[in-house]
Scaffold this active site. Structure first.
Site, PDB file in Angstrom:
ATOM      1  CB  ALA A  51       9.720  -3.792  -4.812  1.00  0.00           C
ATOM      2  N   GLY A  52      11.256  -4.850  -2.037  1.00  0.00           N
ATOM      3  CA  GLY A  52      11.992  -4.430  -0.835  1.00  0.00           C
ATOM      4  C   GLY A  52      13.446  -4.855  -0.831  1.00  0.00           C
ATOM      5  CB  ILE A  53      15.526  -7.690  -2.068  1.00  0.00           C
ATOM      6  CG1 ILE A  53      15.253  -7.941  -3.556  1.00  0.00           C
ATOM      7  CG2 ILE A  53      14.760  -8.660  -1.209  1.00  0.00           C
ATOM      8  CD1 ILE A  53      15.827  -9.303  -4.029  1.00  0.00           C
ATOM      9  CG  ASP A 136      15.486  -5.229  -9.762  1.00  0.00           C
ATOM     10  OD1 ASP A 136      15.886  -6.412  -9.890  1.00  0.00           O
ATOM     11  OD2 ASP A 136      15.148  -4.759  -8.651  1.00  0.00           O
ATOM     12  CG  HIS A 153       5.497 -10.164 -11.401  1.00  0.00           C
ATOM     13  ND1 HIS A 153       5.286  -9.410 -10.286  1.00  0.00           N
ATOM     14  CD2 HIS A 153       4.662 -11.239 -11.261  1.00  0.00           C
ATOM     15  CE1 HIS A 153       4.375  -9.981  -9.502  1.00  0.00           C
ATOM     16  NE2 HIS A 153       3.995 -11.103 -10.066  1.00  0.00           N
ATOM     17  CB  CYS A 188       2.751  -5.244 -37.354  1.00  0.00           C
ATOM     18  SG  CYS A 188       2.721  -5.178 -35.557  1.00  0.00           S
ATOM     19  CB  THR A 226       7.362  -9.252  -1.136  1.00  0.00           C
ATOM     20  OG1 THR A 226       6.052  -9.234  -1.704  1.00  0.00           O
ATOM     21  CG2 THR A 226       7.564 -10.558  -0.397  1.00  0.00           C
ATOM     22  CB  SER A 227       3.414  -5.610   0.491  1.00  0.00           C
ATOM     23  OG  SER A 227       3.051  -5.686  -0.880  1.00  0.00           O
TER      24      SER A 227
END
Ligand code: CNA
Length: 412
Positions: A51-53, A136, A153, A188, A226-227
């Site tokens: 997510a840091g990018i 994203d 993901h 459904c 990223t962490s």
């Protein structure tokens, strides 16, 4: 494919250390990684990102203290922050996810300077694969060949029913998200969810299949923003060959506390010294890497061309949506007129008709940032055609983009 080469190989011996060491990198800096790229030792580069990018694009990450989504989820009244992406929680209460999805929905953000490193490496035939945790879809917007991308993901690209797995039309799902409604399966009536991997769900098959082959071939691993706290993605850093150099560009150190994790401080005494770190923003680190490799001008040109392309695409989408809203409004008015004719002549305009019209226009303006000049004028087919032509004229795929000297540095 060339096996990793030992660059500046030399034995080193620290105080009190008995074993000899081999240096794959001269030292743990970005400069030594650039040296390796420049001398042709890195031909199968894997980029792993998080997510840091995308924070420079305006998308919040999860864990940055103060600014990350996890510090901002109180408004969703969740039992714990991860619940918003937890499949069991979603089944009971999909509302928080859909409220957040409205904020994260692709189409509102542009790729950052860092994202364009991917098509640049691809153009130079140095990118083996880009593995991203991000949902994203900004990598795709750079024009990167989808074969070179693993969205570990998942993404918003497709959606399916969590009950019967029926694929759902994306525009149907998108419209619901934008209106703040929860989409249900037309077959459904089950809950529909974008094919994002939630906690408690399997990663896409493509992830496992390609990772098994790719990481053995990798001769330089670049990890961005990223962490490295989410498994199994974070474990990928351990799957490159033992001699493969690894570079982390991030605001903080990460990935050290796992078996075969990073060893920036030379703590674990691997037989080789191969880990480097750049602490700071991704855009800065990537710019520095590009500069050191003499690619900065080329990367800047790709970023700028991409931005022009994005602006035109956004303009086109806003016009299309304005046109759709106009048509919907016309329909509502015609329906109202017909109703009025069949009812008592001279009856007042039905309040719900006015409300529908106002809501559609409000939704279009809020969610799609209709350019100011379009708010006053009504769009026509000619306008849309003209923008489509401009888009085609500026279609600059990564492979076609020419290198050009850097203008002013404009980190995103
Ligand atoms: P995270 O755990 O929030 O970590 C982000 C890391 O990036 C932290 O170490 C930050 O210090 C660092 N960071 C933030 N901004 C910058 C910057 N500009 N330059 C350099 N470093 C920066 O997020 P991870 O990606 O590690 O966690 C994986 C989760 C996040 C995945 O499941 C994703 O789906 C999920 N996520 C994705 C998005 C997205 O698609 N953009 C947004 C939010 C969360």
């Amino acid at each position: 494919m060339a096996a990793p080469r030992v660059v500046n190989a030399r034995a080193t011996r620290s105080k009190g250390e008995s074993a000899t060491r081999t240096r794959i990198l001269k030292d743990g800096t970005i400069e030594s990684v650039a040296e390796l790229i420049k001398n042709g030792s890195a031909k199968n580069i894997i980029v792993m990102s998080g997510a840091g990018i995308s924070t420079a694009a305006g998308i919040k990450d999860f864990r940055s203290p103060g600014t990350g989504l996890y510090d901002d989820l109180e408004r969703f009244n969740l039992p714990y922050p991860e619940a918003v992406f937890d499949i069991s929680f979603f089944k009971d209460n999909p509302d928080p996810f859909y409220r957040l999805a409205k904020e994260l929905l692709p189409g509102r953000y542009r790729p950052t300077f860092t994202h364009y490193l991917l098509p640049l490496l691809a153009k130079k035939d140095l990118l083996l694969r880009s593995y991203t945790q991000n949902i994203d879809m900004l990598e795709r917007l750079t024009g990167l060949d989808e074969d070179l991308l693993v969205e570990a993901h998942g993404s918003f690209a497709t959606s399916e029913c969590i009950e019967c797995n029926e694929l759902c039309d994306n525009s149907y799902v998108r419209k619901h998200i934008l209106k703040g409604e929860i989409p249900h399966c037309k077959e459904c009536k089950g809950l529909v969810k974008p094919t994002i991997t939630f906690f408690g769900e399997q990663l896409p098959d493509r992830f496992g299949t390609l990772a098994q082959v790719d990481f053995k071939k990798c001769d330089l691993l670049i990890v961005l923003g990223t962490s490295l706290q989410v498994e199994p993605f974070n474990r990928l850093i351990t799957r490159v060959p033992a001699t493969c150099p690894r570079l982390l560009i991030n605001r903080e150190k990460a990935g050290e506390d796992m078996h075969l994790g990073f060893d920036f401080d030379d703590k674990w005494k691997y037989p080789v010294l191969r880990d480097a770190v750049f602490l700071g923003n991704c855009d800065e680190g990537v710019r520095q890497l590009a500069k050191l490799c003499d690619w900065e001008g080329e990367l800047q040109a790709m970023f700028e061309a991409g931005n022009i392309e994005m602006a035109l695409a956004e303009e086109l989408e806003a016009m299309t949506l304005a046109k759709e809203a106009e048509e919907e409004q016309k329909e509502i008015e015609e329906r109202a007129k017909a109703e009025q004719e069949s009812e008592d002549k001279g009856e007042e305009e039905k309040p719900h008709v006015k409300k529908d019209t106002e809501n559609i226009l409000k939704d279009t303006h809020e969610n799609h940032q209709v350019p100011k000049n379009l708010e006053e004028s009504s769009s026509s087919d000619d306008d849309v055609d003209a923008i489509t032509d401009r888009l085609q004229a500026t279609e600059i795929s990564s492979s076609k983009k020419d290198s050009a000297p850097a203008k002013d540095d404009k980190p995103s």
